[in-house]
Scaffold this motif. Structure first.
Motif, PDB file in Angstrom:
ATOM      1  N   LYS A   1      60.769  44.786  70.863  1.00  0.00           N
ATOM      2  CA  LYS A   1      61.826  44.054  71.578  1.00  0.00           C
ATOM      3  C   LYS A   1      62.077  44.636  72.971  1.00  0.00           C
ATOM      4  CE  LYS A   1      64.613  42.637  67.601  1.00  0.00           C
ATOM      5  NZ  LYS A   1      65.958  42.796  66.998  1.00  0.00           N
ATOM      6  N   GLY A   2      61.500  45.805  73.234  1.00  0.00           N
ATOM      7  CA  GLY A   2      61.704  46.451  74.526  1.00  0.00           C
ATOM      8  C   GLY A   2      62.837  47.462  74.529  1.00  0.00           C
ATOM      9  N   ASP A   3      63.444  47.715  73.367  1.00  0.00           N
ATOM     10  CA  ASP A   3      64.487  48.733  73.258  1.00  0.00           C
ATOM     11  C   ASP A   3      63.839  50.106  73.183  1.00  0.00           C
ATOM     12  OD1 ASP A   3      66.462  46.740  73.114  1.00  0.00           O
ATOM     13  OD2 ASP A   3      66.253  46.595  70.935  1.00  0.00           O
ATOM     14  N   VAL A   4      64.501  51.104  73.734  1.00  0.00           N
ATOM     15  CA  VAL A   4      64.005  52.478  73.681  1.00  0.00           C
ATOM     16  C   VAL A   4      65.045  53.343  73.000  1.00  0.00           C
ATOM     17  CG1 VAL A   4      63.261  54.478  75.027  1.00  0.00           C
ATOM     18  CG2 VAL A   4      62.673  52.189  75.802  1.00  0.00           C
ATOM     19  N   MET A   5      64.580  54.124  72.028  1.00  0.00           N
ATOM     20  CA  MET A   5      65.463  55.046  71.315  1.00  0.00           C
ATOM     21  C   MET A   5      64.956  56.471  71.518  1.00  0.00           C
ATOM     22  SD  MET A   5      66.016  52.864  67.815  1.00  0.00           S
ATOM     23  CE  MET A   5      64.353  52.180  67.748  1.00  0.00           C
ATOM     24  N   LEU A   6      65.849  57.362  71.853  1.00  0.00           N
ATOM     25  CA  LEU A   6      65.526  58.774  72.028  1.00  0.00           C
ATOM     26  C   LEU A   6      65.112  59.346  70.677  1.00  0.00           C
ATOM     27  CD1 LEU A   6      65.645  61.416  73.762  1.00  0.00           C
ATOM     28  CD2 LEU A   6      68.016  61.614  73.013  1.00  0.00           C
ATOM     29  N   LEU A   7      64.004  60.089  70.643  1.00  0.00           N
ATOM     30  CA  LEU A   7      63.534  60.719  69.412  1.00  0.00           C
ATOM     31  C   LEU A   7      63.865  62.207  69.438  1.00  0.00           C
ATOM     32  CD1 LEU A   7      60.016  59.053  69.008  1.00  0.00           C
ATOM     33  CD2 LEU A   7      62.133  58.487  67.773  1.00  0.00           C
ATOM     34  N   VAL A   8      64.590  62.664  68.431  1.00  0.00           N
ATOM     35  CA  VAL A   8      64.874  64.078  68.239  1.00  0.00           C
ATOM     36  C   VAL A   8      64.056  64.483  67.029  1.00  0.00           C
ATOM     37  CG1 VAL A   8      66.661  65.792  67.791  1.00  0.00           C
ATOM     38  CG2 VAL A   8      67.191  63.764  69.173  1.00  0.00           C
ATOM     39  N   ALA A   9      62.982  65.229  67.263  1.00  0.00           N
ATOM     40  CA  ALA A   9      61.968  65.371  66.228  1.00  0.00           C
ATOM     41  C   ALA A   9      62.010  66.679  65.442  1.00  0.00           C
ATOM     42  CB  ALA A   9      60.585  65.193  66.856  1.00  0.00           C
ATOM     43  N   GLY A  10      62.494  67.763  66.013  1.00  0.00           N
ATOM     44  CA  GLY A  10      62.494  69.032  65.288  1.00  0.00           C
ATOM     45  C   GLY A  10      61.108  69.397  64.804  1.00  0.00           C
ATOM     46  N   ALA A  11      60.949  69.512  63.483  1.00  0.00           N
ATOM     47  CA  ALA A  11      59.667  69.908  62.891  1.00  0.00           C
ATOM     48  C   ALA A  11      58.590  68.850  63.065  1.00  0.00           C
ATOM     49  CB  ALA A  11      59.866  70.208  61.404  1.00  0.00           C
ATOM     50  N   LYS A  12      58.951  67.632  63.421  1.00  0.00           N
ATOM     51  CA  LYS A  12      57.979  66.539  63.570  1.00  0.00           C
ATOM     52  C   LYS A  12      57.518  66.363  65.015  1.00  0.00           C
ATOM     53  CE  LYS A  12      57.996  65.561  59.279  1.00  0.00           C
ATOM     54  NZ  LYS A  12      56.828  65.851  58.495  1.00  0.00           N
ATOM     55  N   THR A  13      57.877  67.286  65.900  1.00  0.00           N
ATOM     56  CA  THR A  13      57.517  67.159  67.311  1.00  0.00           C
ATOM     57  C   THR A  13      56.010  67.101  67.511  1.00  0.00           C
ATOM     58  OG1 THR A  13      59.543  68.259  68.014  1.00  0.00           O
ATOM     59  CG2 THR A  13      57.745  68.197  69.602  1.00  0.00           C
ATOM     60  N   GLU A  14      55.269  67.960  66.847  1.00  0.00           N
ATOM     61  CA  GLU A  14      53.812  67.971  67.033  1.00  0.00           C
ATOM     62  C   GLU A  14      53.183  66.664  66.554  1.00  0.00           C
ATOM     63  OE1 GLU A  14      49.832  70.506  65.793  1.00  0.00           O
ATOM     64  OE2 GLU A  14      51.797  71.432  65.532  1.00  0.00           O
ATOM     65  N   ALA A  15      53.643  66.167  65.403  1.00  0.00           N
ATOM     66  CA  ALA A  15      53.110  64.900  64.875  1.00  0.00           C
ATOM     67  C   ALA A  15      53.388  63.758  65.842  1.00  0.00           C
ATOM     68  CB  ALA A  15      53.709  64.599  63.512  1.00  0.00           C
ATOM     69  N   LEU A  16      54.586  63.720  66.398  1.00  0.00           N
ATOM     70  CA  LEU A  16      54.928  62.654  67.341  1.00  0.00           C
ATOM     71  C   LEU A  16      54.190  62.813  68.665  1.00  0.00           C
ATOM     72  CD1 LEU A  16      58.692  62.214  66.577  1.00  0.00           C
ATOM     73  CD2 LEU A  16      56.963  60.438  66.427  1.00  0.00           C
ATOM     74  N   THR A  17      53.993  64.045  69.100  1.00  0.00           N
ATOM     75  CA  THR A  17      53.235  64.279  70.328  1.00  0.00           C
ATOM     76  C   THR A  17      51.832  63.706  70.187  1.00  0.00           C
ATOM     77  OG1 THR A  17      54.487  66.286  70.809  1.00  0.00           O
ATOM     78  CG2 THR A  17      52.372  66.045  71.914  1.00  0.00           C
ATOM     79  N   ASN A  18      51.216  63.915  69.043  1.00  0.00           N
ATOM     80  CA  ASN A  18      49.867  63.396  68.806  1.00  0.00           C
ATOM     81  C   ASN A  18      49.841  61.871  68.746  1.00  0.00           C
ATOM     82  OD1 ASN A  18      48.751  65.965  68.736  1.00  0.00           O
ATOM     83  ND2 ASN A  18      49.101  66.180  66.556  1.00  0.00           N
ATOM     84  N   LEU A  19      50.987  61.231  68.508  1.00  0.00           N
ATOM     85  CA  LEU A  19      51.065  59.768  68.439  1.00  0.00           C
ATOM     86  C   LEU A  19      51.461  59.136  69.778  1.00  0.00           C
ATOM     87  CD1 LEU A  19      52.828  59.429  64.966  1.00  0.00           C
ATOM     88  CD2 LEU A  19      50.457  58.833  65.518  1.00  0.00           C
ATOM     89  N   ALA A  20      51.657  59.938  70.802  1.00  0.00           N
ATOM     90  CA  ALA A  20      52.063  59.408  72.106  1.00  0.00           C
ATOM     91  C   ALA A  20      51.063  58.367  72.592  1.00  0.00           C
ATOM     92  CB  ALA A  20      52.188  60.532  73.133  1.00  0.00           C
ATOM     93  N   GLY A  21      51.587  57.230  73.038  1.00  0.00           N
ATOM     94  CA  GLY A  21      50.747  56.148  73.519  1.00  0.00           C
ATOM     95  C   GLY A  21      50.255  55.230  72.417  1.00  0.00           C
ATOM     96  N   GLU A  22      50.624  55.531  71.177  1.00  0.00           N
ATOM     97  CA  GLU A  22      50.197  54.731  70.032  1.00  0.00           C
ATOM     98  C   GLU A  22      51.409  54.145  69.313  1.00  0.00           C
ATOM     99  OE1 GLU A  22      47.373  56.561  67.379  1.00  0.00           O
ATOM    100  OE2 GLU A  22      46.905  58.068  68.905  1.00  0.00           O
ATOM    101  N   LYS A  23      51.139  53.150  68.481  1.00  0.00           N
ATOM    102  CA  LYS A  23      52.181  52.559  67.663  1.00  0.00           C
ATOM    103  C   LYS A  23      52.425  53.476  66.473  1.00  0.00           C
ATOM    104  CE  LYS A  23      53.603  48.113  65.800  1.00  0.00           C
ATOM    105  NZ  LYS A  23      53.191  46.728  65.527  1.00  0.00           N
ATOM    106  N   ALA A  24      53.702  53.806  66.223  1.00  0.00           N
ATOM    107  CA  ALA A  24      54.060  54.734  65.160  1.00  0.00           C
ATOM    108  C   ALA A  24      55.170  54.151  64.297  1.00  0.00           C
ATOM    109  CB  ALA A  24      54.514  56.058  65.756  1.00  0.00           C
ATOM    110  N   GLU A  25      55.230  54.648  63.085  1.00  0.00           N
ATOM    111  CA  GLU A  25      56.328  54.332  62.170  1.00  0.00           C
ATOM    112  C   GLU A  25      57.158  55.598  62.040  1.00  0.00           C
ATOM    113  OE1 GLU A  25      56.243  53.887  57.528  1.00  0.00           O
ATOM    114  OE2 GLU A  25      55.612  51.986  58.451  1.00  0.00           O
ATOM    115  N   VAL A  26      58.444  55.496  62.378  1.00  0.00           N
ATOM    116  CA  VAL A  26      59.317  56.656  62.417  1.00  0.00           C
ATOM    117  C   VAL A  26      60.454  56.451  61.420  1.00  0.00           C
ATOM    118  CG1 VAL A  26      60.885  57.987  63.884  1.00  0.00           C
ATOM    119  CG2 VAL A  26      58.773  57.080  64.846  1.00  0.00           C
ATOM    120  N   LYS A  27      60.660  57.460  60.576  1.00  0.00           N
ATOM    121  CA  LYS A  27      61.761  57.435  59.613  1.00  0.00           C
ATOM    122  C   LYS A  27      62.785  58.469  60.034  1.00  0.00           C
ATOM    123  CE  LYS A  27      59.029  56.051  55.640  1.00  0.00           C
ATOM    124  NZ  LYS A  27      58.613  56.366  54.268  1.00  0.00           N
ATOM    125  N   GLY A  28      64.060  58.157  59.809  1.00  0.00           N
ATOM    126  CA  GLY A  28      65.098  59.111  60.132  1.00  0.00           C
ATOM    127  C   GLY A  28      66.463  58.486  60.132  1.00  0.00           C
TER     128      GLY A  28
END
Length: 115
Positions: free
Chosen positions: A68-95
């Motif tokens: 939809k074009g909305d942007v949500m800030l991600l606070v990842a903690g222990a999941k920072t590395e996993a999310l970094t590796n997904l940069a530029g890709e479509k991801a499914e985020v739970k939280g």
């Protein structure tokens, strides 16, 4: 008696208004973006993935760009590395998602590549 009714009404309004800031658990899908480049000049997608990974690795904030074009800030903690590796890709985020002062953030509990 009148003062007690007014206090009760004020307390009820405060409780009802506070519900909007409670965290909502769920799963969201979108592209992981580095907010510095995305907000600054709209950079996103596979062509920008390596830069986004570098920016996020250096500590710049990341977000989830929804379809939809909305942007949500991600606070990842222990999941920072996993999310970094997904940069530029479509991801499914739970939280847990919450909004305050016009900023929506997700405190990430899990993340994986979508699709």
């Amino acid at each position: 008696m009148y003062k007690l009714m007014i206090k009760g009404l004020i307390l009820t309004c405060c409780v009802l208004l506070s519900f909007s800031s409670f965290a909502q658990e769920g799963t969201w899908t979108g592209e992981v973006v580095d907010l510095d480049c995305y907000v600054g000049n709209g950079s996103k997608g596979a062509d920008h993935a390596q830069c986004a990974k570098s920016c996020i690795s250096s500590g710049k904030p990341m977000g989830l760009l929804t379809e939809k074009g909305d942007v949500m800030l991600l606070v990842a903690g222990a999941k920072t590395e996993a999310l970094t590796n997904l940069a530029g890709e479509k991801a499914e985020v739970k939280g847990k998602k919450s909004t305050r002062g016009g900023i929506t953030m997700i405190v990430v509990s899990d993340a994986k590549k979508s699709g």
